[in-house]
Motif scaffolding. Structure first.
Motif, PDB file in Angstrom:
ATOM      1  N   ASN A  95      28.420 -35.088  92.436  1.00  0.00           N
ATOM      2  CA  ASN A  95      28.333 -35.796  91.484  1.00  0.00           C
ATOM      3  C   ASN A  95      29.142 -35.346  90.304  1.00  0.00           C
ATOM      4  O   ASN A  95      28.867 -35.820  89.286  1.00  0.00           O
ATOM      5  CB  ASN A  95      27.217 -36.528  90.807  1.00  0.00           C
ATOM      6  N   THR A  96      30.250 -34.843  90.550  1.00  0.00           N
ATOM      7  CA  THR A  96      31.000 -34.011  89.759  1.00  0.00           C
ATOM      8  C   THR A  96      32.459 -34.495  89.569  1.00  0.00           C
ATOM      9  O   THR A  96      33.235 -34.041  88.683  1.00  0.00           O
ATOM     10  CB  THR A  96      31.076 -32.519  90.059  1.00  0.00           C
ATOM     11  N   CYS A  97      32.654 -35.495  90.170  1.00  0.00           N
ATOM     12  CA  CYS A  97      34.003 -35.968  90.501  1.00  0.00           C
ATOM     13  C   CYS A  97      34.954 -34.789  90.540  1.00  0.00           C
ATOM     14  O   CYS A  97      36.359 -34.888  90.403  1.00  0.00           O
ATOM     15  CB  CYS A  97      34.541 -36.489  89.004  1.00  0.00           C
ATOM     16  N   TRP A 120      33.472 -46.745  93.253  1.00  0.00           N
ATOM     17  CA  TRP A 120      32.803 -46.703  92.196  1.00  0.00           C
ATOM     18  C   TRP A 120      33.107 -45.614  91.319  1.00  0.00           C
ATOM     19  O   TRP A 120      34.046 -44.929  91.456  1.00  0.00           O
ATOM     20  CB  TRP A 120      31.032 -46.308  92.693  1.00  0.00           C
ATOM     21  N   ASP A 121      32.496 -45.429  90.104  1.00  0.00           N
ATOM     22  CA  ASP A 121      32.728 -44.110  89.235  1.00  0.00           C
ATOM     23  C   ASP A 121      31.969 -43.001  90.021  1.00  0.00           C
ATOM     24  O   ASP A 121      30.844 -43.027  90.298  1.00  0.00           O
ATOM     25  CB  ASP A 121      31.836 -44.445  87.965  1.00  0.00           C
ATOM     26  N   CYS A 122      32.996 -41.970  90.357  1.00  0.00           N
ATOM     27  CA  CYS A 122      32.522 -40.861  91.004  1.00  0.00           C
ATOM     28  C   CYS A 122      31.539 -40.062  90.414  1.00  0.00           C
ATOM     29  O   CYS A 122      30.946 -39.145  91.130  1.00  0.00           O
ATOM     30  CB  CYS A 122      33.796 -40.067  91.649  1.00  0.00           C
ATOM     31  N   SER A 123      31.357 -40.270  89.208  1.00  0.00           N
ATOM     32  CA  SER A 123      30.269 -39.297  88.461  1.00  0.00           C
ATOM     33  C   SER A 123      29.003 -40.182  88.469  1.00  0.00           C
ATOM     34  O   SER A 123      28.065 -39.485  88.260  1.00  0.00           O
ATOM     35  CB  SER A 123      30.941 -39.361  86.882  1.00  0.00           C
ATOM     36  N   SER A 124      28.876 -41.306  88.647  1.00  0.00           N
ATOM     37  CA  SER A 124      27.633 -42.060  88.779  1.00  0.00           C
ATOM     38  C   SER A 124      27.007 -41.980  89.776  1.00  0.00           C
ATOM     39  O   SER A 124      25.854 -42.243  90.261  1.00  0.00           O
ATOM     40  CB  SER A 124      27.827 -43.358  88.027  1.00  0.00           C
ATOM     41  N   GLY A 125      27.930 -42.032  91.229  1.00  0.00           N
ATOM     42  CA  GLY A 125      27.651 -42.019  92.591  1.00  0.00           C
ATOM     43  C   GLY A 125      28.849 -41.560  93.283  1.00  0.00           C
ATOM     44  O   GLY A 125      29.874 -42.153  92.930  1.00  0.00           O
ATOM     45  N   SER A 139      32.085 -41.220  94.994  1.00  0.00           N
ATOM     46  CA  SER A 139      32.863 -42.369  95.370  1.00  0.00           C
ATOM     47  C   SER A 139      34.233 -41.632  95.890  1.00  0.00           C
ATOM     48  O   SER A 139      34.660 -41.077  94.965  1.00  0.00           O
ATOM     49  CB  SER A 139      33.054 -43.306  94.318  1.00  0.00           C
ATOM     50  N   THR A 198      39.579 -40.643  94.911  1.00  0.00           N
ATOM     51  CA  THR A 198      39.352 -40.116  93.486  1.00  0.00           C
ATOM     52  C   THR A 198      39.492 -38.596  93.470  1.00  0.00           C
ATOM     53  O   THR A 198      39.707 -37.929  94.732  1.00  0.00           O
ATOM     54  CB  THR A 198      37.841 -40.207  93.260  1.00  0.00           C
TER      55      THR A 198
END
Length: 492
Positions: free
Chosen positions: A431-433, A460-465, A467, A477
């Protein structure tokens, strides 16, 4: 299977001829002791069948379970056996220990027998492997580096099955599952918005294949598949099944393995780490339910049993350990189901689900995760369910925030499992992008020729889940670029 009744042998007695052929253990001129030896013999043979046996001697470290694999070269087929669980897929034969003869100390031997059919010629097999290690060859096996590339996509999905601790295709070539998860089928339908999150047309699937993925894991929802009353008809039952079958067909058309998986299930759980209080399949539950999940898997298996390229992942992330007070209770619940401490609904255990699949006649590959959201495989071998086909794989999930997220934990808990059965990391992510953690995961799995799938092919937002993509055309991403470039390097 146990020893057949004597009457079954007497039926062929008049046609039986004593053959007495055998393959003796081989020791080369150097005098080195093989890691294991197998003595194969045909004791009785008649016009269309024969009786054979194997004597296995383990010269390696002691093992708590064993699996012998070999190939018949000329169409012989095992029909029944004893002192081992016998199964066959194509030419590949597996004899796995029974519950009572799994322990095999260093220097110890075990024997098992079988009946088989034959025609034309009955050449003895070679290439015996014990728990994946070659037998009847000089000295201890030398570990080999993983191949620089896996077999390239062919446009036809491979028909995978278990051979020892490896996944192999119909030709016997070793394969790995390397790819992505395609989330959406588990939540869109139960939330009333659709069936998949984003496009799943041919162009969208081709974008996955362009990353050089060879596997796509497809999460499902049991209430949507079964078309229960709380699901909008346009998103459930026959419509949902048709959409899943269409996606599976597109994945296969691009030469990739479809791995269909039960993600969300029925049953009310409000205890420790509950994801929701809803009785319906709107979140991850600690265990599958006895009311609907066996029916779900019987239906899924019936749908795909004639397509051996489709693999089944029984349940996404079990966590009965959060509900029960002891590890033994948790693992017993995981395997046997029933009334589990801390869980209010009747539970379907992994054995129930294996039985539901195999009861349809389906021989497809089956994956089963462990405890702690599939992050704990420490006692997987002790509690693994029985599969009459021997086509069972251990599934593992790992993220940077999990308890078992270090090489030391993988060495102590995963390596022993991978030595016995194929191991697939059905979800890896962070979950760190970024991709520093998954890079470490992939290297550990690559070094051992194991499988892994990135979570997830959704925008999705790669920091919230975690992706992998920002667009369904495959634009990665900053997290997904690590998996994409790595898959292309392996399979490009």
């Amino acid at each position: 299977m146990r020893h057949p009744p004597r009457s079954g042998l007497l039926l062929v007695g008049a046609a039986v001829a004593l053959v007495g052929t055998a393959i003796a253990p081989t020791v080369t001129a150097s005098g080195a002791t093989p890691a294991c030896t197998v003595e194969y013999s045909v004791t009785n043979q008649w016009d269309a069948g024969f009786q054979g046996s194997v004597k296995i001697t383990n010269n390696m470290a002691s093992v708590s379970s064993w699996s012998l694999t070999f190939d018949f070269a000329q169409g012989q087929e095992v029909t029944q056996g004893w002192n081992a669980k016998w199964s066959q897929s194509g030419t590949s034969v597996t004899a796995a220990n029974e519950s009572w003869n799994g322990s095999l100390a260093s220097g110890a031997s075990v024997s098992a027998g079988f009946l088989a059919s034959w025609s034309g010629s009955n050449t003895a097999p070679t290439g015996f492997k014990l728990n994946g290690t070659a037998c009847n060859v000089d000295g201890e096996p030398t570990p080999t580096d993983p191949p620089p590339t896996d077999p390239p996509p062919t446009g036809e999905a491979p028909k995978l099955h278990v051979s020892g601790n490896k996944l192999v295709d119909a030709s016997g070539a070793t394969r790995r599952m390397l790819g992505v998860n395609r989330s959406g089928g588990e939540f869109m339908c139960v939330q009333g918005y659709g069936i998949f999150d984003g496009p799943v047309d041919d162009a969208a699937v081709e974008a996955i294949a362009d990353w050089k993925a060879n596997t796509v894991r497809i999460p499902l929802n049991e209430e949507c598949w079964l078309g229960l009353s709380n699901i909008k008809p346009e998103y459930g039952g026959a419509n949902y099944i048709a959409a899943v079958k269409d996606l599976v067909a597109k994945v296969e058309a691009h030469g990739m393995t479809p791995l269909v998986e039960l993600h969300w299930s029925y049953g009310q759980y409000t205890g420790n780490s509950a994801g929701c209080s809803d009785v319906h399949a709107t979140c991850q539950k600690p265990m599958p339910d006895a009311q609907y999940t066996p029916s779900f898997w019987a239906s899924v298996a019936s749908t795909f049993k004639d397509d051996p390229a489709v693999a089944f992942d029984l349940f996404n992330e079990p966590y009965p350990d959060r509900a029960t007070s002891t590890t033994t209770q948790a693992w017993t619940c995981w395997r046997d189901g029933g009334t589990c401490p801390g869980i209010s609904y009747e539970v379907a255990g992994m054995q129930d689900l294996v039985d539901a699949v195999r009861g349809t006649g389906a021989k497809n590959l089956i994956l089963a995760g462990g405890l702690a959201y599939s992050n704990d495989l420490s006692q997987w071998l002790t509690y693994k369910p029985s599969d009459p086909t021997g086509n069972l794989v251990a599934a593992y999930h790992v993220y940077n925030f999990n308890t078992c997220a270090s090489e030391s934990c993988w060495n102590s808990t995963l390596a022993p499992v991978a030595a016995q059965v194929p191991l697939v990391a059905g979800e890896i992510g962070e979950n760190t992008c970024s991709h520093g953690f998954v890079d470490t995961v992939m290297k550990w799995f690559d070094d051992r020729n194991l499988s892994y799938l990135g979570w997830t092919w959704n925008t999705w937002d790669c920091s919230s889940g975690p992706s992998l993509i920002s667009d369904y055309d495959g634009t990665p991403t900053s997290y997904g670029i690590g998996l994409r470039d790595h898959l292309r390097a392996l399979n490009g």
